[in-house]
Write an enzyme that holds these catalytic residues in place. Structure first.
Site, short mmCIF file in Angstrom:
data_model
loop_
_atom_site.label_atom_id
_atom_site.label_comp_id
_atom_site.label_asym_id
_atom_site.label_seq_id
_atom_site.Cartn_x
_atom_site.Cartn_y
_atom_site.Cartn_z
N ARG A 84 -5.35 -23.35 17.30
CA ARG A 84 -4.10 -23.78 16.67
C ARG A 84 -4.15 -23.78 15.15
O ARG A 84 -5.19 -24.05 14.55
CB ARG A 84 -3.73 -25.19 17.16
CG ARG A 84 -3.39 -25.23 18.65
CD ARG A 84 -3.36 -26.65 19.18
NE ARG A 84 -3.00 -26.69 20.59
CZ ARG A 84 -3.88 -26.55 21.60
NH1 ARG A 84 -5.17 -26.36 21.33
NH2 ARG A 84 -3.46 -26.60 22.85
N HIS A 109 -3.11 -19.34 19.53
CA HIS A 109 -3.65 -18.11 20.14
C HIS A 109 -2.91 -16.84 19.72
O HIS A 109 -2.60 -15.98 20.55
CB HIS A 109 -3.66 -18.24 21.65
CG HIS A 109 -4.64 -19.23 22.19
ND1 HIS A 109 -5.74 -19.65 21.47
CD2 HIS A 109 -4.69 -19.88 23.39
CE1 HIS A 109 -6.43 -20.52 22.21
NE2 HIS A 109 -5.82 -20.67 23.36
N HIS A 183 -11.16 -15.97 26.39
CA HIS A 183 -10.58 -17.17 27.01
C HIS A 183 -10.78 -17.14 28.53
O HIS A 183 -9.82 -17.36 29.29
CB HIS A 183 -9.10 -17.26 26.66
CG HIS A 183 -8.53 -18.64 26.72
ND1 HIS A 183 -8.60 -19.43 27.85
CD2 HIS A 183 -7.89 -19.39 25.78
CE1 HIS A 183 -8.00 -20.58 27.61
NE2 HIS A 183 -7.56 -20.60 26.36
N ASP A 257 -10.39 -31.06 25.57
CA ASP A 257 -9.77 -29.89 24.94
C ASP A 257 -10.08 -29.97 23.45
O ASP A 257 -9.19 -30.09 22.62
CB ASP A 257 -8.26 -29.87 25.20
CG ASP A 257 -7.62 -28.53 24.83
OD1 ASP A 257 -8.36 -27.58 24.52
OD2 ASP A 257 -6.36 -28.45 24.85
N GLU A 321 -14.96 -21.63 24.79
CA GLU A 321 -14.45 -20.61 23.88
C GLU A 321 -15.10 -20.71 22.51
O GLU A 321 -14.79 -21.62 21.74
CB GLU A 321 -12.93 -20.76 23.72
CG GLU A 321 -12.15 -20.82 25.03
CD GLU A 321 -10.82 -21.50 24.84
OE1 GLU A 321 -10.01 -21.02 24.01
OE2 GLU A 321 -10.57 -22.54 25.49
#
Length: 358
Positions: A84, A109, A183, A257, A321
């Site tokens: 982001r 993304h 991803h 996350d 990731e």
């Protein structure tokens, strides 16, 4: 060709008639990596378990129509900027750049139509001892409002009996930012097992992580120590052991996350180890990137039908990731994503598989 370590076929067709090709890289035994040219997606990864049985360990779709219908980033190459950017805005060399926002107030993304939605070209196929495919994509100046033409080159290569290496390079004709990642959604019990990853054991080689606000943008503070928090995976822990603790960061992320802060010396090193209790599959992830996003599949909500007709639900997969830290164009204290003409952006990640007795 008999005995070939690489096979190629047509996986699907875009609405404009262009073919989406699939390249299958073979390692030892039944180890396979299947790559499609749409989104440079890792469509399947076939890995042995402790009993010698092979199964696919990445979520996705059996047919191309699934990838085209829904943008869920399964196995995709993400760019031009992974993760982001706050309000989709940053300053570069005194100029303000406004990107489309596509994740609440933020850009995520690569924007509305990122690299995961592009048809990549096959530049070369290597049938040697380490079978490989190299894909390329040219992002024109102004695509999703990013400055500069970006020439991207990506290679998937089988570098061991059960090891897949991913190398990416990018060059630009004017100053820009770049931050690429893969991803893939991993479930080491198998993509169609229907088993959540909450009992997978995870180790992350990081002493700090980035605390986030409710929109998943890093807070205006230095990296936070993992010690004494549910984010401490320096010793292997079950993913679900602390995921429902009363912790504001777990609330903000709807689970895990978050970006973990790795060594910043640019050398390939172990970043994480994921282990499945029943299959005995173990994955080690090595990378040269400064961050690792750990995502526990919080937004899989049962609306997507994937491989084998299975509905993908919360915590059905784990994403690991590697990339530069989120919102880094707006944080001079973070690793820089800036790329200038004459420089080369490089990213190297290795997925190494083994088994242990269940």
């Amino acid at each position: 060709m008999a005995g070939s370590k690489i096979k190629k076929d047509v996986f699907g067709t875009l609405p404009d008639g262009r073919n989406v090709e699939r390249i299958v890289l073979h390692g030892e035994g039944g180890f396979e990596a299947r790559v499609i040219t749409y989104g440079a997606v890792l469509q399947a990864l076939i890995v042995p378990d402790s009993k010698g049985a092979y199964d696919d360990v990445v979520l996705g779709h059996d047919a191309f129509s699934g990838y085209l219908a829904e943008r869920k980033f399964f196995g995709a190459t993400v760019g031009r900027y992974a993760n982001r950017i706050a309000k989709g805005q940053f300053s570069l060399d005194g100029e303000t750049v406004q990107l489309p926002v596509n994740n609440g107030p933020n850009a995520l993304h690569g924007g509305l139509d990122g690299f995961d939605r592009k048809l990549w070209e096959i530049a070369s196929i290597d049938e040697g001892a380490e079978p490989a495919v190299t894909l390329t994509y040219v992002s024109p100046h102004g695509e999703e409002n990013y400055p500069g033409r970006l020439d991207v080159r990506l290679t998937y290569r089988v570098t061991g009996p059960a090891e897949l290496s991913l190398s990416m390079e990018a060059r630009t004709d004017r100053p820009t930012i770049v931050n690429l990642t893969n991803h893939s959604f991993f479930n080491l019990e198998g993509a169609t097992s229907g088993s959540p990853i909450l009992d997978h054991r995870l180790m992350v080689a990081a002493e700090h992580f980035l605390a986030i606000d409710p929109t998943a943008i890093p807070l205006p503070e230095p990296p936070r120590a993992v010690a004494g928090t549910p984010f401490d995976f320096r010793n292997a822990q079950a993913v679900g052991a602390r995921i429902r603790e009363n912790d504001q960061q777990l609330r903000n992320g709807k689970g895990y996350d978050h970006t973990y802060c790795l060594a910043r010396d640019g050398r390939l090193a172990l970043a994480a180890r994921l282990e499945a209790p029943r299959s005995g599959r173990v994955m080690e992830l090595l990378t040269d990137q400064p961050g690792l996003q750990v995502y526990s599949g919080n937004y899989l909500d049962g609306t997507i039908s994937g491989k084998g007709g299975k509905l993908y639900r919360q915590s059905d997969a784990m994403c690991l990731e590697p990339h530069i830290w989120p919102n880094s164009p707006n944080r001079p204290d973070f690793p820089s994503p800036r790329l200038a003409p004459g420089e080369v952006y490089r990213h190297h990640t290795v997925y190494r598989f083994a088994v242990k007795s269940p």
